[in-house]
Design a protein around this motif. Structure first.
Motif: not given
Ligand SMILES: [Fe+2]
Length: 341
Positions: A45-55
């Motif tokens: 799992f990879l995330r972004g800089y926002g608040s989604q746990p993963y993108c």
């Protein structure tokens, strides 16, 4: 049109199957995602800089492919309504953030998750957009040189997903009915048939992206690109240099789109799937009227290089290609500018 079963709130994540997870993770980190280092059942799992746990979810597989994507719902009731309407089951979301999930498949077989109740993550620190811009008439930045970092474009979130479908009407109606998407702009071919649709989420008076989903009519189902939002033009430019320096394949840009107005830059991942960085896209509310226009290559971008050959329809089409595919080829073959072939 009948009321939708529910109205999705945001695009949460995209899911890919990959044979070589390590190389894909390296690309996505260079593109501006952050590796969560969470690994569950052969999934990364990879995330972004926002608040989604993963993108981005990557599933280890012996085949490369696009699996699907996920939307967030505003309430648990939305999931219940979808469950009742479709017969699908609400189940625990076994991924970072948790919460509840309902798993559907669109008419082309693309997995479409709808999640609710997941725990958001704290956004990661990132510089402000460069809003102190000097113009011929307004001095905003004085005694302050502009210095941006050569670094990946920080990806905040998934902006939109573009799909190709063999049945534009069936697929776009499915997303309207199940997720409440609204048509922002519909482009048609010579006989009046809709060929490319840009759909936004219905968030009432809360502004939302010009499109979270786009659907192109075509000879076969396909995922055409994933788009991600970054800070501004300088983040796109520095990210562009960074990706070049890391040896990845550039695809299209930097330019500005017409419908959606985003400044864009497209890159290819290790297996050739397309990923877009964008900044400064249009935001609309639910009452914005639908635009209708003819499909043309000229209408896809305002400035920047011409659409790359590989993004234009392949030719020649198979004998059994639907008529709409031929009309799209005709529309996109027209030179977009007087000086271009
Ligand atoms: Fe896009």
């Amino acid at each position: 049109m009948t009321d939708p079963i529910m109205r999705a709130d945001a695009v949460a994540y995209v899911v890919f199957a990959r044979r070589d997870i390590a190389t894909m993770v390296r690309f996505l980190e260079d593109f501006g995602f952050v590796d969560t280092r969470i690994s569950l059942d052969q999934r990364r799992f990879l995330r972004g800089y926002g608040s989604q746990p993963y993108c981005v979810e990557l599933i280890a597989s012996d085949q490369d492919g696009f699996v699907g994507f996920g939307f967030t719902a505003r309430s648990a009731n939305d999931l219940e309504r979808l469950a009742q309407a479709t017969g699908a089951t609400v189940e625990p979301h076994d991924a970072p953030g948790g919460g509840q999930r309902l798993r559907l498949h669109d008419p082309d077989g693309v997995r479409v998750d709808v999640v609710h109740g997941g725990a958001p993550v704290a956004p990661l620190p990132v510089r402000e957009a460069l809003s102190a811009v000097n113009t011929p008439t307004v001095a905003r930045r004085i005694n302050t040189p502009l210095r941006t970092e050569l670094a990946p474009s920080p990806v905040f979130r998934i902006g939109h997903v573009v799909l190709q479908s063999t049945n534009f009407e069936t697929t776009s109606s499915w997303y309207a009915q199940h997720l409440g998407v609204l048509p922002t702009d519909i482009l048609s071919v010579a006989d009046g048939s809709p060929a490319l649709g840009f759909f936004r989420l219905d968030r009432g008076q809360e502004p939302t992206d010009h499109h979270s989903l786009a659907i192109l009519a075509g000879p076969s189902p396909a995922m055409l690109h994933i788009s991600t939002e970054t800070i501004d033009l300088d983040a796109i430019g520095q990210g562009h240099q960074y990706l070049r320096g890391r040896g990845w394949s550039h695809h299209w840009g930097i330019g500005r789109h017409l419908l959606g107005s985003q400044i864009f830059d497209y890159w290819k991942d290790p297996v050739g799937d397309e990923w877009e960085h964008y900044a400064d896209g249009d935001l609309m509310t639910a009452d914005h009227p639908t635009g209708h226009d003819r499909l043309s290559r000229a209408g896809l971008w305002v400035w920047g290089d011409d659409l790359p050959e590989s993004m234009r329809p392949p030719g020649p089409l198979p004998a059994d290609a639907p008529p709409i595919a031929r009309r799209i080829v005709d529309a996109l073959l027209v030179p977009p500018r007087p000086w271009l072939p």
